[in-house]
Design an enzyme around this catalytic site. Structure first.
Site, PDB file in Angstrom:
ATOM      1  N   ASN A   8      22.149 -24.670  38.388  1.00  0.00           N
ATOM      2  CA  ASN A   8      22.152 -23.451  37.569  1.00  0.00           C
ATOM      3  C   ASN A   8      23.017 -22.391  38.265  1.00  0.00           C
ATOM      4  OD1 ASN A   8      21.638 -21.214  36.015  1.00  0.00           O
ATOM      5  ND2 ASN A   8      19.498 -20.979  36.653  1.00  0.00           N
ATOM      6  N   LYS A  10      23.874 -19.597  37.184  1.00  0.00           N
ATOM      7  CA  LYS A  10      23.539 -18.224  36.765  1.00  0.00           C
ATOM      8  C   LYS A  10      24.846 -17.484  36.417  1.00  0.00           C
ATOM      9  CE  LYS A  10      19.593 -18.500  39.783  1.00  0.00           C
ATOM     10  NZ  LYS A  10      18.311 -17.887  39.994  1.00  0.00           N
ATOM     11  N   HIS A  85      14.135 -19.907  31.007  1.00  0.00           N
ATOM     12  CA  HIS A  85      14.247 -19.607  32.441  1.00  0.00           C
ATOM     13  C   HIS A  85      13.552 -18.283  32.737  1.00  0.00           C
ATOM     14  CE1 HIS A  85      15.957 -18.534  36.325  1.00  0.00           C
ATOM     15  NE2 HIS A  85      16.215 -19.816  36.491  1.00  0.00           N
ATOM     16  N   GLU A 149       9.284 -24.099  37.981  1.00  0.00           N
ATOM     17  CA  GLU A 149       9.851 -23.112  38.885  1.00  0.00           C
ATOM     18  C   GLU A 149       8.851 -21.976  39.092  1.00  0.00           C
ATOM     19  OE1 GLU A 149      14.426 -23.268  38.713  1.00  0.00           O
ATOM     20  OE2 GLU A 149      13.812 -22.138  36.976  1.00  0.00           O
ATOM     21  N   GLY A 155      14.814 -17.768  44.202  1.00  0.00           N
ATOM     22  CA  GLY A 155      15.665 -16.873  44.984  1.00  0.00           C
ATOM     23  C   GLY A 155      14.982 -16.228  46.175  1.00  0.00           C
ATOM     24  N   LEU A 206      16.224 -28.493  40.266  1.00  0.00           N
ATOM     25  CA  LEU A 206      17.096 -27.502  39.631  1.00  0.00           C
ATOM     26  C   LEU A 206      17.462 -26.507  40.728  1.00  0.00           C
ATOM     27  CD1 LEU A 206      18.444 -26.177  37.183  1.00  0.00           C
ATOM     28  CD2 LEU A 206      16.263 -25.141  36.584  1.00  0.00           C
ATOM     29  N   GLY A 208      19.531 -23.248  42.040  1.00  0.00           N
ATOM     30  CA  GLY A 208      20.155 -22.015  41.571  1.00  0.00           C
ATOM     31  C   GLY A 208      21.131 -21.472  42.595  1.00  0.00           C
TER      32      GLY A 208
HETATM   33  C1  PEP Z   1      16.823 -21.059  39.331  1.00  0.00           C
HETATM   34  O1  PEP Z   1      17.068 -19.893  39.054  1.00  0.00           O
HETATM   35  O2  PEP Z   1      16.720 -21.912  38.446  1.00  0.00           O
HETATM   36  C2  PEP Z   1      16.640 -21.389  40.733  1.00  0.00           C
HETATM   37  C3  PEP Z   1      16.096 -22.508  41.034  1.00  0.00           C
HETATM   38  O3  PEP Z   1      17.086 -20.436  41.623  1.00  0.00           O
HETATM   39  P1  PEP Z   1      17.096 -20.518  43.204  1.00  0.00           P
HETATM   40  O4  PEP Z   1      17.472 -21.935  43.592  1.00  0.00           O
HETATM   41  O5  PEP Z   1      18.121 -19.527  43.619  1.00  0.00           O
HETATM   42  O6  PEP Z   1      15.728 -20.183  43.673  1.00  0.00           O
END
Ligand code: PEP
Length: 225
Positions: A8, A10, A85, A149, A155, A206, A208
Site C-alpha cells: 500500500n 498510500k 482502510h 490491521e 505506522g 499488507l 504500508g
Molecule cells: C497500511 O496502512 O495498510 C499499513 C499497513 O501501514 P504501515 O505498514 O505503515 O503500518
C-alpha cells in the site's frame, strides 16, 4: 502455502520516482499486489504487476468529481481494490454503509476486494471486528479477502504479539463460511517479519510505510519467500 505480499503506497512516490521504483521491483522478482496512488496504476499494470486501487467509489459513472468507479478501474486492467482502510474511515469519515456499497459495486465488476478491518487500542477486538465485517458484507454474496490491521499498529512501529494476531485472525476466520484469506497489516518491516512470519494462520502481509523502500522489501522477501 505461498504468502501474499500486498504493498500500500498510500500517497507516496512522485511521478519521477516511479520508473526506477518499477525497475527495481521487477528485479526483486516478487509475486505481489501493488496498490499505488491511482495516478500510476496504469504504469504498474503495463509492467505486468497485479495492481489494485487504494479506494473506489460505488457508482458506475456520473457527476462524482474526483471519484473512480469500479467499472473504470476494471476497464483499465486493475485487479484488486482495498476497501475500508483505517485512513479512509478516519480522515474521510467513510461509513460502514459506504464500505458495503463499495464492496458490492467492486465485486460486480469482478474486482478482488481486500476489506481492511481493525480495532483501536482501547477496544475489544472481537466486538469491533465482528461489527465491521458484518456491516461491510451485509447482503453480499461474493468472496473477499481481509486485511487485519489493528489501528494502533498502523505506522506506529508497534506490532501485536503473535498470540494476539493468531487469536484475531482465527476469530475473523470463524465469521466466514468459506476459507477466507486474512492478511496482517500494521508496521510490518524487515525487523519484525521473522517473528510475524511464525504466525501460520496469516495468508500474507499488507505493507504500508515500508512498501516504497526496495531494500526493505528485499529483506522482507528473504524471510517470507
Ligand atoms: C497500511 O496502512 O495498510 C499499513 C499497513 O501501514 P504501515 O505498514 O505503515 O503500518
Amino acid at each position: 502455502m505461498e504468502k501474499i505480499i500486498a504493498l500500500n503506497h498510500k500517497m507516496n512516490l512522485n511521478y519521477g520516482d516511479i520508473k526506477s521504483y518499477i525497475n527495481s521491483l521487477k528485479k526483486l522478482d516478487l509475486d505481489i499486489i501493488v496498490f499505488p496512488t491511482s495516478l500510476y496504476a496504469k504504469m504498474f499494470i503495463d509492467n505486468g504487476f497485479k495492481t489494485g486501487l487504494q479506494n473506489i467509489y460505488y457508482h458506475k459513472r456520473g457527476a462524482y468529481t474526483g471519484e473512480i468507479s469500479p467499472k473504470q478501474a476494471a476497464s483499465l486492467g486493475v485487479n484488486y481494490v482495498l476497501i475500508g482502510h483505517y485512513e479512509r474511515r478516519h480522515y474521510f469519515h467513510e461509513t460502514d454503509e459506504e464500505i458495503n456499497n463499495k464492496i458490492r459495486c467492486a465485486l460486480m465488476e469482478n474486482l478482488k476486494v481486500i476489506l481492511c478491518v481493525g480495532e483501536n487500542v482501547y477496544e475489544d477486538y472481537k466486538i469491533i471486528l465482528k461489527k465491521q465485517i458484518q456491516r461491510a458484507l451485509e447482503n453480499i454474496d461474493g468472496e473477499v479477502m481481509i486485511a487485519y490491521e489493528p489501528r494502533w499498529a498502523i505506522g506506529s512501529k508497534i506490532i501485536p504479539s503473535n498470540e494476539r494476531i493468531k487469536e484475531a485472525v482465527n476469530y475473523i476466520k470463524s465469521l466466514f463460511n468459506y476459507d477466507v484469506k486474512v492478511l496482517y497489516g500494521g508496521s510490518v518491516s524487515s525487523e519484525n517479519i521473522k517473528t510475524l512470519n511464525e504466525v501460520n494462520v496469516v495468508s500474507g502481509y499488507l505493507i504500508g510505510g515500508g512498501s516504497t523502500n526496495i531494500n526493505e522489501l528485499k529483506k522482507i522477501k528473504e524471510v517470507v519467500c
